[in-house]
Structure formats: C-alpha cells, structure tokens
Design a protein around this motif. Structure first.
Motif, PDB file in Angstrom:
ATOM      1  N   CYS A 101       0.738  -1.379  -0.153  1.00 56.85           N
ATOM      2  CA  CYS A 101       0.185  -0.470  -0.171  1.00 56.85           C
ATOM      3  C   CYS A 101       0.430   1.303  -0.114  1.00 56.85           C
ATOM      4  O   CYS A 101       0.448   2.746  -0.571  1.00 56.85           O
ATOM      5  N   CYS A 102       2.369   1.200   0.461  1.00 54.27           N
ATOM      6  CA  CYS A 102       3.006   2.303   1.070  1.00 54.27           C
ATOM      7  C   CYS A 102       4.776   1.548   0.756  1.00 54.27           C
ATOM      8  O   CYS A 102       4.838   1.164   1.682  1.00 54.27           O
ATOM      9  N   CYS A 105       4.904  -0.550   4.170  1.00 48.87           N
ATOM     10  CA  CYS A 105       4.797  -1.349   4.352  1.00 48.87           C
ATOM     11  C   CYS A 105       5.409  -2.075   2.995  1.00 48.87           C
ATOM     12  O   CYS A 105       6.486  -2.844   3.675  1.00 48.87           O
ATOM     13  N   CYS A 146      -0.619   7.023   4.383  1.00 47.88           N
ATOM     14  CA  CYS A 146      -1.147   6.170   4.776  1.00 47.88           C
ATOM     15  C   CYS A 146      -0.845   5.188   6.024  1.00 47.88           C
ATOM     16  O   CYS A 146      -1.149   5.910   6.347  1.00 47.88           O
ATOM     17  N   CYS A 147      -0.036   4.300   5.520  1.00 46.93           N
ATOM     18  CA  CYS A 147       0.436   3.002   7.171  1.00 46.93           C
ATOM     19  C   CYS A 147       1.074   4.892   8.143  1.00 46.93           C
ATOM     20  O   CYS A 147       1.783   5.513   7.136  1.00 46.93           O
ATOM     21  N   HIS A 190      -1.471   0.239   9.789  1.00 47.93           N
ATOM     22  CA  HIS A 190      -2.817   0.873   9.240  1.00 47.93           C
ATOM     23  C   HIS A 190      -3.956   1.475  10.151  1.00 47.93           C
ATOM     24  O   HIS A 190      -3.587   1.044  11.500  1.00 47.93           O
TER      25      HIS A 190
HETATM   26 ZN   LIG Z   1       1.205   2.014   3.860  1.00 43.44          ZN
END
Ligand SMILES: [Zn+2]
Ligand SMILES: [Zn+2]
Length: 196
Positions: A101-102, A105, A146-147, A190
């Motif tokens: 996702c980003c 990660c 994101c995270c 997350h």
């Molecule tokens: Zn992420």
C-alpha cells in the motif's frame, strides 16, 4: 537453445527479452521458447494480470515499468486497499509482482523477501515510479497518506528536503528507512486497523 523446464524459467526469459525489445510477437516467443502459443499465453497471464505487459493483435508489449495495481488489489503486508498515489511494487525474479500500500509496508516486505529483482514506488510529488534503492524517504511527517509512521518517497534529496521543510519528519536513505522500519514493524501499522 535448451528448452525451458518450467513456466517459472520461461517467464523470467520472457521478461528479459521484453526488457530488451519492448514488443515481441506471441509467435516469436513461442518459437524462441519451443512451446505452443497456448503455453505462451498461459505464461503471460501473471504479467497481464499485474499490468506489467499488455497483449494485443498477437503482440505482447512491456508497459513502462509502472504497473497499475489491478482493481481491488490489496497490500501484501497489511491487507489494506492499495492507493495509486503511494503504490509500492516488488518485482521478483520469477516475474511475479508483489504490491504494497505504501513505502512503509513495501520496505518491510522487501526486507522479508528473497529473489527480488527490483522494487519501485511512487514519487509522492511527481507520481512517477522510482527505484526504491535510490530514493529518499521522508519518515514521520505530518502527511499521513497511508500507514503510520508515514513513509513518503521522493526521487531526489532536494524534493525530500523541501517536503520536510513544509511538513516535518526526517529525510532518510533507503538503508536508514528500511532498518528503522524493521526494528519497529511489530506494531500494528495501518490507521484503518480496528483497535485491538
Ligand atoms: Zn500503507
Ligand atoms: Zn500495507
């Protein structure tokens, strides 16, 4: 040329040839690999599904190595939906592509993954895919795309520093960011994760 024993090996060769030639005909690939056209189509399936190549009129074309996640694709690390602006992809020697996702990660995945060929992620300012190993990361800025902690990627140190001036955080190299994340990643990462 020796016939290739399995599809894994064939896919690796197909990818190398495509990197050289960009476009090849399916007939040509079948001849080079001494397999049937059907087999070539089957071998190409993973690449097509991940958006790495496209097929049309009996030809296969390597898209700029800027694959879009297929619709509904999820992060291999945290399971959240992959947003285009923070897309992170790990290209394996087998031809498979892992999506995260980003960079948060993605860098943790990369650390745990063997047989990698390359890793790319979106430059947060310009939206181009850039080589992760040469990128600069702003960690822990106020922009949580994101995270958490937020890890944003920039192609140049100048862009990373300019971003840091505006939004805080620290500018780190690939190695610094990866080692920082590998020490802290046992936490839930997350923001959309349900509270424990
Ligand atoms: Zn992420
Ligand atoms: Zn993730």
């Amino acid at each position: 040329m020796e016939p290739f024993k399995n599809s894994e090996q064939r896919r690796e060769h197909i990818l190398n040839w495509l990197r050289e030639h960009r476009v090849l005909s399916i007939d040509d690939l079948a001849a080079r690999l001494s397999v049937s056209i059907m087999t070539v189509h089957r071998d190409l399936e993973t690449f097509v599904n991940t958006g790495l190549v496209e097929k049309s009129y009996g030809k296969v074309r390597l898209r700029a190595e800027n694959p879009q996640p297929s619709r509904g694709s999820v992060c291999g690390m945290c399971g959240s939906a992959v947003a285009d602006r923070t897309l992170f992809t790990i290209h394996l020697q087998s031809g498979n592509i892992l999506t995260a996702c980003c960079a948060h990660c993605g860098l943790i995945m990369l650390n745990n993954q063997t047989g990698t060929y390359s890793a790319l992620t979106k430059d947060f300012l310009h939206g181009r895919m850039v080589n992760v190993l040469q990128a600069h990361f702003v960690v822990n800025s106020r922009i949580q795309a994101c995270c958490i902690p937020s890890v944003l990627c920039f192609a140049t140190a100048d862009d990373a520093s300019a971003f840091q001036l505006g939004f805080g955080g620290e500018v780190w190299s690939f190695e610094e960011t990866a080692s920082h994340l590998s020490m802290t990643h046992h936490h839930k990462t997350h923001p959309n994760d349900e509270a424990l």
